[in-house]
Design a protein around this motif. Sequence first.
Motif, mmCIF file in Angstrom:
data_model
loop_
_atom_site.group_PDB
_atom_site.id
_atom_site.type_symbol
_atom_site.label_atom_id
_atom_site.label_comp_id
_atom_site.label_asym_id
_atom_site.label_seq_id
_atom_site.Cartn_x
_atom_site.Cartn_y
_atom_site.Cartn_z
ATOM 1 N N PRO A 91 194.062 0.687 113.277
ATOM 2 C CA PRO A 91 194.416 -0.010 112.033
ATOM 3 C C PRO A 91 194.910 -1.436 112.277
ATOM 4 N N ASN A 92 193.978 -2.336 112.580
ATOM 5 C CA ASN A 92 194.370 -3.735 112.770
ATOM 6 C C ASN A 92 193.287 -4.684 112.267
ATOM 7 N N ALA A 93 192.433 -4.182 111.399
ATOM 8 C CA ALA A 93 191.336 -5.006 110.891
ATOM 9 C C ALA A 93 191.623 -5.432 109.453
ATOM 10 N N ALA A 94 190.891 -6.441 108.990
ATOM 11 C CA ALA A 94 191.136 -6.973 107.653
ATOM 12 C C ALA A 94 190.629 -6.038 106.562
ATOM 13 N N ASN A 95 189.524 -5.351 106.786
ATOM 14 C CA ASN A 95 188.948 -4.494 105.757
ATOM 15 C C ASN A 95 189.534 -3.086 105.889
ATOM 16 N N LYS A 133 189.918 2.804 107.025
ATOM 17 C CA LYS A 133 190.353 4.124 106.551
ATOM 18 C C LYS A 133 189.178 5.106 106.554
ATOM 19 N N ALA A 134 188.025 4.681 106.043
ATOM 20 C CA ALA A 134 186.856 5.562 106.001
ATOM 21 C C ALA A 134 186.402 5.945 107.401
ATOM 22 N N ALA A 181 195.920 3.960 108.490
ATOM 23 C CA ALA A 181 194.886 3.176 107.804
ATOM 24 C C ALA A 181 194.977 3.376 106.298
ATOM 25 N N ALA A 182 195.278 4.608 105.859
ATOM 26 C CA ALA A 182 195.434 4.871 104.427
ATOM 27 C C ALA A 182 196.631 4.109 103.868
ATOM 28 N N HIS A 206 199.037 8.417 98.768
ATOM 29 C CA HIS A 206 198.710 9.844 98.684
ATOM 30 C C HIS A 206 197.898 10.291 99.892
ATOM 31 N N ALA A 207 196.877 9.506 100.250
ATOM 32 C CA ALA A 207 196.053 9.854 101.418
ATOM 33 C C ALA A 207 196.872 9.766 102.702
ATOM 34 N N ALA A 208 197.773 8.791 102.779
ATOM 35 C CA ALA A 208 198.615 8.667 103.970
ATOM 36 C C ALA A 208 199.466 9.921 104.161
#
Length: 386
Positions: free
Chosen positions: A194-198, A203-204, A236-237, A244-246
């Motif tokens: 989890p270190n990207a802009a998108n 997450k997907a 990422a969530a 909720h996903a997190a």
Amino acid sequence: MSLDKLAGLSGLSKSFLSRAERGLRALDRRSHIAALASALRVSETDLVGGPHLGPDPVQAEPHSYISPLRVALETNSFHADPVVEQARPLPELAALMRGKVEKHRRAYDFITVGKYLPDLIDELHWHVAAPADEAAQRLALETLVEAYMCAAGMARSLRHPDLSQFAAMRADEATVLLDDPIARGKAAFSVVRPNAANWHRVKALAERAADRLEPHVRNDRDVPVLGMLTLNAALAAAASHDQHAAEHWLNEAADPARRVPDDLHGNWQAFSKTNVAIWRVTVGVEIGKAGGEIAELAKDVTEAKLDDHPGRKTCFLADVGRGLARDPRYRDDAIRWLRRSEDTAPQRFRNDPKIAETIAVMLEQARVTSQGREFRRMAARLGVPH
């Protein structure tokens, strides 16, 4: 660009942007950094700054090992002749990776890791290209996966995201040759960090990697790989503003954590019940929890279990400190937690932009002279203007 326009493009409030611009609010959440970088059409590194090398050797010296590491990554290939003419015996290299390199990786001792890693990568490629037999080739590839993941982590922590991603992709290439879904899951943990802009794409990808691996988990040695991918999905969530996903993925991680010993030292990437509790703090900080909420989450972590894993300990202490720092009532507690994090793994601490941002904001907010002196000393070690 006006704050009104920037607020509209980034989805962040005008008041938050105004306070962040004046150094009164920390720009230390992944989602905020990504949103602002996207609105301004710059990279996240452009926004928060690349490595700032100050006079402190503990902070600056690790960066001297980035160049030889980059050379090792760029000049080795699975489809070309090895770059070295001879290598040490493969068992010796595997033992070095599992022993000394892994020990110092866990401590975020980039200086020691940097001394060994480039040669280790060179020589492992030699064994992949000229294996004694199939078993030797598998061992060389498996060890190379861990070496490339170590390189990815070091580059990421020292704020070289391009090199980190390159190393992670090399790890993934090695797992394709292994044709092993568990090894592929390990590499995915580095590739889908989890270190990207998108964030929605990250997450997907993280969720897909966890779902793809689950049917292949056969024993307790495989469980931590699934667990760490699940924790990746949770973070990422959180960075995607999907609380909720997190929470869902954090709860999903709790089940495999019950299937393995609560042992950060023995399990892959320290996955355990304690590590899940640590990631709850990390996710909590990412979704904006502060002060007392973070203090309560920290109570679920038994610190004594972290003594054998200073890397996990320093991140936990820093995340608690950053979360506490958001509430002025906890400022004294925050500086104590941050100081303990620095004492645990100073190379990691003094190169973390999120920590530097927190210290800069606390310095700006400081009103008590004794606090100001403490903040200025810490800011100096982090290379923060003070």
